[in-house]
Motif scaffolding. Structure first.
Motif, PDB file in Angstrom:
ATOM      1  N   LEU A  78       0.803  -1.220   0.000  1.00  0.00           N
ATOM      2  CA  LEU A  78       0.000   0.000   0.000  1.00  0.00           C
ATOM      3  C   LEU A  78       0.841   1.277   0.000  1.00  0.00           C
ATOM      4  O   LEU A  78       0.296   2.372  -0.064  1.00  0.00           O
ATOM      5  CB  LEU A  78      -0.929   0.004   1.218  1.00  0.00           C
ATOM      6  N   GLN A  79       2.151   1.138   0.076  1.00  0.00           N
ATOM      7  CA  GLN A  79       3.093   2.257   0.131  1.00  0.00           C
ATOM      8  C   GLN A  79       2.723   3.222   1.252  1.00  0.00           C
ATOM      9  O   GLN A  79       2.497   4.407   1.045  1.00  0.00           O
ATOM     10  CB  GLN A  79       3.160   2.979  -1.215  1.00  0.00           C
ATOM     11  N   ARG A  80       2.696   2.636   2.474  1.00  0.00           N
ATOM     12  CA  ARG A  80       2.384   3.425   3.660  1.00  0.00           C
ATOM     13  C   ARG A  80       3.528   3.312   4.661  1.00  0.00           C
ATOM     14  O   ARG A  80       4.119   2.245   4.836  1.00  0.00           O
ATOM     15  CB  ARG A  80       1.097   2.934   4.307  1.00  0.00           C
ATOM     16  N   VAL A  81       3.815   4.406   5.309  1.00  0.00           N
ATOM     17  CA  VAL A  81       4.867   4.450   6.324  1.00  0.00           C
ATOM     18  C   VAL A  81       4.503   3.490   7.450  1.00  0.00           C
ATOM     19  O   VAL A  81       3.334   3.356   7.814  1.00  0.00           O
ATOM     20  CB  VAL A  81       5.043   5.886   6.872  1.00  0.00           C
ATOM     21  N   VAL A  82       5.519   2.825   7.973  1.00  0.00           N
ATOM     22  CA  VAL A  82       5.336   1.927   9.113  1.00  0.00           C
ATOM     23  C   VAL A  82       6.340   2.326  10.199  1.00  0.00           C
ATOM     24  O   VAL A  82       7.457   2.750   9.897  1.00  0.00           O
ATOM     25  CB  VAL A  82       5.500   0.439   8.684  1.00  0.00           C
ATOM     26  N   ARG A  83       5.904   2.239  11.438  1.00  0.00           N
ATOM     27  CA  ARG A  83       6.798   2.515  12.567  1.00  0.00           C
ATOM     28  C   ARG A  83       7.321   1.181  13.084  1.00  0.00           C
ATOM     29  O   ARG A  83       6.536   0.305  13.450  1.00  0.00           O
ATOM     30  CB  ARG A  83       6.063   3.286  13.660  1.00  0.00           C
ATOM     31  N   LEU A  84       8.641   1.051  13.112  1.00  0.00           N
ATOM     32  CA  LEU A  84       9.277  -0.185  13.552  1.00  0.00           C
ATOM     33  C   LEU A  84       9.883  -0.034  14.939  1.00  0.00           C
ATOM     34  O   LEU A  84      10.487   0.997  15.251  1.00  0.00           O
ATOM     35  CB  LEU A  84      10.409  -0.587  12.599  1.00  0.00           C
ATOM     36  N   ALA A  85       9.758  -1.080  15.737  1.00  0.00           N
ATOM     37  CA  ALA A  85      10.566  -1.252  16.941  1.00  0.00           C
ATOM     38  C   ALA A  85      11.565  -2.328  16.541  1.00  0.00           C
ATOM     39  O   ALA A  85      11.187  -3.462  16.237  1.00  0.00           O
ATOM     40  CB  ALA A  85       9.708  -1.697  18.114  1.00  0.00           C
ATOM     41  N   TYR A  86      12.838  -1.969  16.496  1.00  0.00           N
ATOM     42  CA  TYR A  86      13.858  -2.815  15.878  1.00  0.00           C
ATOM     43  C   TYR A  86      15.040  -3.014  16.824  1.00  0.00           C
ATOM     44  O   TYR A  86      15.429  -2.104  17.548  1.00  0.00           O
ATOM     45  CB  TYR A  86      14.337  -2.144  14.580  1.00  0.00           C
ATOM     46  N   VAL A  87      15.606  -4.221  16.785  1.00  0.00           N
ATOM     47  CA  VAL A  87      16.810  -4.537  17.554  1.00  0.00           C
ATOM     48  C   VAL A  87      17.930  -4.818  16.556  1.00  0.00           C
ATOM     49  O   VAL A  87      17.839  -5.755  15.757  1.00  0.00           O
ATOM     50  CB  VAL A  87      16.590  -5.778  18.458  1.00  0.00           C
TER      51      VAL A  87
END
Length: 159
Positions: A78-87
């Protein structure tokens, strides 16, 4: 369903099975189910007979949470921004908004190809290191995968 012969259908079924744990694998399984439902009884029996003569061990799990995979797959599509919690590989936890562009696999490890808004640069985020992914409604303009991955060698490319 004369578009595919029995061997081609079995190849698709096998490919979908081997893709378990990869991006869009659930969609592939769904498509295979729909394809098999379209076959008349004699054709389905013939395909099942051929399929029963194959033995394919299920791929090892990827460690990617199904919810994370689903959010990221949808966000890429959908080409939408996503917020990641990343290690990261050093155990550092970060939270960042990214523009998910596509997927990259090397050595059996799948990563999200993304434009990181925190770093204002292309990045790879190893999917099994994403602890959480939250979709937003914010759209972004498409970016060229090769431009975003300009620093990553293309699979099969010669040096």
């Amino acid at each position: 369903m004369a578009v595919f012969d029995d061997a081609e259908i079995v190849a698709l079924v096998t490919g979908a099975h081997l893709a378990i744990g990869t991006p869009y694998a659930t969609a592939g399984q769904s498509a295979i189910g729909k394809l098999l439902d379209l076959l008349d009884d004699p054709r389905r029996i013939a395909v099942e007979s051929l399929r029963d003569r194959l033995r394919v061990a299920a791929p090892a799990g990827t460690g990617v949470q199904p919810r994370v995979r689903s959010v990221i797959e949808d966000s890429v599509r959908l080409q939408r921004v996503v917020r990641l919690a990343y290690v990261d590989r050093n155990g550092e936890r970060t939270r960042r908004p990214v523009e998910p562009i596509g997927f990259y696999s090397a050595g059996g490890v799948w990563s999200l190809v993304a434009w990181c808004r925190l770093r204002d640069a292309g990045r790879l985020f190893q999917l099994d290191r994403v602890e959480r992914a939250v979709a937003t409604r914010q759209q972004f303009d498409p970016r060229n995968v090769d431009d975003v991955l300009g620093w990553v060698p293309r699979p099969g490319a010669r040096p």
